[in-house]
Motif scaffolding. Structure first.
Motif, short mmCIF file in Angstrom:
data_model
loop_
_atom_site.label_atom_id
_atom_site.label_comp_id
_atom_site.label_asym_id
_atom_site.label_seq_id
_atom_site.Cartn_x
_atom_site.Cartn_y
_atom_site.Cartn_z
N ASN A 2 0.83 -1.20 0.00
CA ASN A 2 0.00 0.00 0.00
C ASN A 2 0.87 1.25 0.00
N GLY A 40 2.09 1.99 -10.16
CA GLY A 40 0.77 1.88 -9.57
C GLY A 40 -0.27 2.61 -10.39
N ILE A 44 -3.49 7.41 -7.11
CA ILE A 44 -3.38 6.64 -5.87
C ILE A 44 -2.61 7.38 -4.78
N ASP A 182 5.78 -1.81 -6.36
CA ASP A 182 4.42 -1.89 -6.89
C ASP A 182 3.42 -1.50 -5.80
N THR A 184 -0.67 -0.82 -4.58
CA THR A 184 -2.09 -1.12 -4.80
C THR A 184 -2.95 -0.24 -3.89
N ASP A 186 -5.56 0.96 -1.12
CA ASP A 186 -5.94 0.40 0.19
C ASP A 186 -6.73 1.47 0.95
N TYR A 215 -11.62 2.97 -4.92
CA TYR A 215 -10.80 3.00 -6.14
C TYR A 215 -11.37 1.97 -7.12
#
Length: 504
Positions: A2, A40, A44, A182, A184, A186, A215
């Motif tokens: 995250n 990503g 984000i 990487d 993602t 959260d 998201y």
């Protein structure tokens, strides 16, 4: 990982790269300091954490979106230079200093900072002519013939191919020279940031119940439908301003930031209910302890989803006061140091007004330097501006006075503000107590109380308030609710709510 974990990884990397041996040399040689590549989805928070890292570490920051650059701006413009080789003169193509490299040197000159981050966003979406230059940068840390200065770490960011048709794939040789992270989405991690950043409570409470909407990127027949962290935060700012100007927040506004028809429609319905319940329940009176029996009876008979929204509204009211108190607390702490410094300066300056003007100028210069360095957060800038405002308000109090009188006047002004602050803190404590009393009377130690305790704990501002000023009711209920054991139970219940309802 995250975004919070990514931020810590970057900070760790910078700490390692900035480590020097006893001779002043970097332990990891410059050529071995791999550029960081953040991979990503868009929106984000990759860019946002760069500013946070620079602010927290006190280093410089320069950010560029590489899709806005050409080959010429990246490596410089060509010019003809004459050189002699083996006794013969030749004309050679040289390049002027890159705009990007020049900006790094300029920042170093203006701020005195020798270490920092060169952040290059959307680096894997550059034009065909610029692509070889970017590969050269990632592999050798040079733009053309010009090297990135020592002490400056390259951090880059890009989107995976599924989010951007312009993405260029790197070969293994390139990836093997990068430190790839990487990221993602959260929601729980973003919520921590959202509380601290003051994201509108209607958004936080909505996403608490529908975290899948935090998201979402979907491909439709016509185009992409999406809602991102950036979209929610930008929408929050507009909601505050619309409310300030007393303009209704409608789906037409929401859909401009949440370009996902289903999500924007769902949140629009939720926000309408949020506003309706705020008026129906007279939340301001609840936190003041002046609510009516009618309000209490309605809350007791309300459905669980309505109760959840009511708790969110109460939290919103508490948070607003807590933010005002905790922010003022930080400002007063800074002002206290300046008051002491002013008293010392009056003993060396010929006139007290000169000492005050010197302090004001120093504060303004610090704001300017930190802004130039790119490591001034919005919260820091606000604090500096408020301390400058305090100092400037004392100009008339020290004009044409002796040093002792001037120091006393400024100290008295500070003490008066401190007294006001203590009164506001007591008022905020009463509001928090009243909130607990209302929830206790109407719902008892049920899930509604658990929501209240949970959110007060997770909210940066209310947690800071409680840690500084205490709250007996909070500690009593936190202990009696067996908070951690019941956390999952309440989360599951909220997730099952149906919040897409029409207004009565």
């Amino acid at each position: 990982m995250n975004i919070k974990q990514a931020k810590q990884e970057i900070k760790n990397t910078l700490t390692m790269y900035f480590t020097k041996d006893k001779y002043g040399n970097y332990v990891i040689p410059i050529e071995k300091q791999r550029p960081v590549f953040l991979m990503g989805p868009p929106g984000i928070g990759k860019t946002a954490i760069m500013a946070q890292i620079a602010s927290e570490m006190g280093i410089g920051l320069l950010s560029y979106s590489m899709t806005h650059h050409t080959r010429q701006s990246a490596i410089g413009l060509p010019f003809i230079e004459k050189k002699e080789f083996g006794g013969k003169e030749y004309t050679v193509s040289e390049y002027t200093l890159s705009e990007i490299v020049a900006s790094v040197y300029e920042l170093m000159e203006n701020t005195g900072l020798k270490e920092g981050i060169l952040f290059l966003d959307e680096i894997n979406c550059v034009s065909e002519t610029l692509a070889p230059v970017m590969l050269q940068l990632l592999q050798y840390k040079v733009f053309g013939k010009h090297k990135i200065p020592k002490g400056w770490v390259i951090v880059t960011a890009g989107n995976p191919p599924e989010y951007n048709n312009a993405v260029r794939e790197y070969d293994i040789a390139t990836w093997d020279r990068l430190k790839r992270i990487d990221i993602t989405p959260d929601f729980e991690i973003w919520k921590e940031y959202a509380y601290k950043a003051g994201v509108h409570m209607s958004i936080i409470s909505y996403l608490e119940s529908k975290s899948a909407d935090f998201y979402s990127i979907e491909t439709t027949v016509d185009s992409k439908a999406f809602a991102t962290a950036r979209g929610w935060e930008d929408l929050s700012r507009m909601i505050y301003l619309y409310e300030y100007h007393d303009i209704p927040v409608k789906e037409t506004l929401i859909s401009q930031y949440l370009q996902h028809r289903k999500i924007s429609k769902s949140f629009a319905a939720y926000y309408d209910l949020y506003v309706k319940y705020k008026g129906d329940y007279q939340v301001e009176k609840i936190v003041e302890g002046a609510y009516s029996d009618v309000v209490a009876d309605r809350a007791k008979s309300a459905t669980f989803d309505e109760r959840v929204m009511l708790v969110s509204l109460i939290l919103d009211a508490i948070n607003e006061t807590a933010v005002a108190v905790t922010d003022k607390m930080d400002v007063l702490a800074a002002c206290k140091k300046l008051v002491s410094k002013f008293a010392r300066l009056t003993k060396t300056e010929h006139r007290p007004i000169d000492a005050l003007n010197r302090l004001i100028a120093a504060q303004k210069k610090e704001v300017e330097d930190k802004t130039d360095a790119g490591n001034m957060s919005t919260a820091q800038k606000d604090m500096y501006n408020r301390t400058i405002e305090f100092l400037e308000s004392q100009i008339s109090a020290v004009m044409n006075t002796d040093a002792e009188t001037a120091a006393k006047n400024v100290k008295d002004a500070y003490n008066a503000r401190l007294k006001q602050h203590k009164a506001r803190a007591k008022a905020a404590s009463r509001q928090m107590d009243n909130a607990f009393k209302f929830i206790d009377e109407v719902f008892g130690d049920g899930q509604e109380m658990l929501i209240l305790v949970t959110e007060l704990t997770q909210n940066f501002h209310t947690a800071k308030f409680i840690s500084n000023f205490g709250c007996d009711e909070y500690f009593k209920h936190n202990k009696s609710l067996l908070f951690y054991e019941r956390d999952k139970e309440i989360s599951d219940a909220i997730a099952e709510l149906d919040l897409d309802m029409d207004l009565d």
